[in-house]
Design an enzyme around this catalytic site. Sequence first.
Site, PDB file in Angstrom:
ATOM      1  CD  GLU A   8      -3.244   0.739   1.964  1.00  0.00           C
ATOM      2  OE1 GLU A   8      -3.878   1.682   2.435  1.00  0.00           O
ATOM      3  OE2 GLU A   8      -3.567  -0.453   2.126  1.00  0.00           O
ATOM      4  CG  ASP A 104      -3.035  -1.072   5.503  1.00  0.00           C
ATOM      5  OD1 ASP A 104      -1.849  -1.455   5.471  1.00  0.00           O
ATOM      6  OD2 ASP A 104      -3.379   0.032   5.943  1.00  0.00           O
ATOM      7  CE1 TYR A 307      -4.040  -3.071   8.933  1.00  0.00           C
ATOM      8  CE2 TYR A 307      -6.075  -3.429  10.163  1.00  0.00           C
ATOM      9  CZ  TYR A 307      -5.413  -2.915   9.071  1.00  0.00           C
ATOM     10  OH  TYR A 307      -6.110  -2.250   8.092  1.00  0.00           O
TER      11      TYR A 307
END
Length: 691
Positions: A8, A104, A307
């Site tokens: 990303e 992600d 995360y």
Amino acid sequence: MKQLILAEKPSVARDLAQILGASQKNKHYFEGPKVVVTWALGHLMTLKMPEDLDKKWQKWELETLPMIPKYIGTKPLPKTRPQLKAIGQLVKRKDIAEAVIATDAGREGELVARWILEYVRFNKPVKRLWISSQTTKAVKEGFANLKPAKQYDNLYYSALARAKADWLVGLNVTRALTVKYQDNLSAGRVQTPTLALVGKKEAAISSFIPQKYYQISLELNGIKAKLVQKNPQALKTSEQAQELVAKLRKTPGKVSEIKTKVKVEPAPLPYDLTELQREANSRYGYSAKKTLSLVQSLYENHKVVSYPRTDSKYLSSDIKASLKERLQAVSEMFPEAKDYTKGQVKVVQGKVFNDSKVTDHYALIPTEQRPNYAKFSNDEHRIYGLIVERFLGLFAPAHKVEQAKITVKFGQALFNFKEERVIEAGWKKQGQTKQVTTNLKEGQAVAPNFKVEAALTSPPSPLTEGTLLAQMEKYGLGTPATRAEIIEKLVKTELMERSGNHLRVTPKGRQLLKLVNPELVSPELTAKWERQLEAIAKGKYASKQFLKEIEADTKRLVSEVKNSQAKYQDFSLTQKKCPECGSLLRERNGRDGKVLICTNPECSYRRRAEAKVSNHRCPQCHRKMLIVAGKNGDYFRCKYDGTTEKLGGGKRGSKKMTKREERRLLQKINQKDEDQESALAQALKAALGQE
């Protein structure tokens, strides 16, 4: 043959390349023997705008609303075209056998990658990397367990449906309001009910009328207990309170009952993103956006937390095997972690392991990576500390206190004293616990040491970002990944503003809430949409049916704006006239202060509304001068002695010399000085030689 890996961000791509041995660096990608690692720059694609789809939608007019296209489609973002073009060239290479989506691991990350692969028409196998931390170990394990991208199709359909729903509701209602009321009025599927939550609390505060009442309390050994009443605000006058006290004094007081119990308080579960944002706002005053940015840095740059954009407070069972490594990683700063690693690691909070409550990602916890604390900013230290403390609570004993309820009677009147004794501090630090003792015994006589105090009923507290996030979570408004962005958009569009640590609706925002349909203001409709999006992600609801309902809702919402008879007052409109066309000027918030812009859509006149402090010094008093907008352009003015000067050098309106220009000018001056000195030296030498 090679894998094409799509990350990303460039920073993530660089880390993946290092782990996977892609050491050859190019402008738009890294390459190794088995992989080519490239990246998006956030989004490279976006949904087409109305003007891209139909010529009649180029002008903002009520007659062309609602805009319900059969197919929206995507288009490249202009600023990131070179990167998109590079990806398009990479997919055509004959040595690329398959692609790996490494964006992600969430709804938005899926959308980023799918739009890119669709645009470049990638027709080879696609796999998905799904990881919850960026450590070397996690990345290698993730690549060893790649899944077919088709397993995540429903996640993509959910993300696409969300984007299209925001397009349909947001663009149509915003355009309808803006055209009808001739002001920039932004409305949306999630932002409008979020604004309404702040407005509702403000309305409760403004309508609140404080009521005075009197309280009777009994004081023993420096501890107070209030008189037990069905209605604590029953005593409206001082006379009523004093009369009751006089009656109580006539009866002897004694300790009628002592009840004890042990209260066991287990440590709280680890954070999800929303709770972390709320805690950081409460403790440190951080905005939701700032907290997200900090935890994202800890995840991407330092690789020390899992995360961040998670909505779960639970852990999956497979995390158990890594607990010892995670404890060892944090033991340098948190010594108690060393105690938990001795022998077999024991999790006291066993309920944290619940696979059914882990959605896309587990709770926010530290990774196995040892932090380099010297590279942390002060703010990163704070956020990391919060995450680690919650994690360590899983291994700590419960907090135990012995609580005693001591009832004192004066006739039928009761006073309840509470006594606490800490048996085991457990996960709570010693400084967080209080010990309260009255040393009373059952049957003991009590002196009538009464006090009468006046009190006022308290108004509701205004919302902070932390309490607003809690409300958004309660009503299902947005996701952990989008809530910070929603709050920032409301502030940017001047519908809401920050006042210290509190949030409040602007006059413009209050009017907007009256102009739109009550259903869009209420969180119920948006909460229903969010539940449907979650169902799409789980394969339990069809995205086509969802969008069909959104289209019907959009038509109804726009129709009501068109037919509304409500009046609107533009509070940003000033009485100052545009020097170019004569229209009134409107005040707006700019990056470096307030600006005035022309209300005529055909006119582009714009200037600062207030003087800006420059770094230019006044030649008289040597203080910083203001940059003032005049009829003939901007100029410097000293607010202390009135001295004025023209803006010097460069293009018209240039206010500050760049660093590069400064260096070049200094080099010229220094060179000139050296040349002059050299000529003088030569003349002296010549004169001395002649002598």
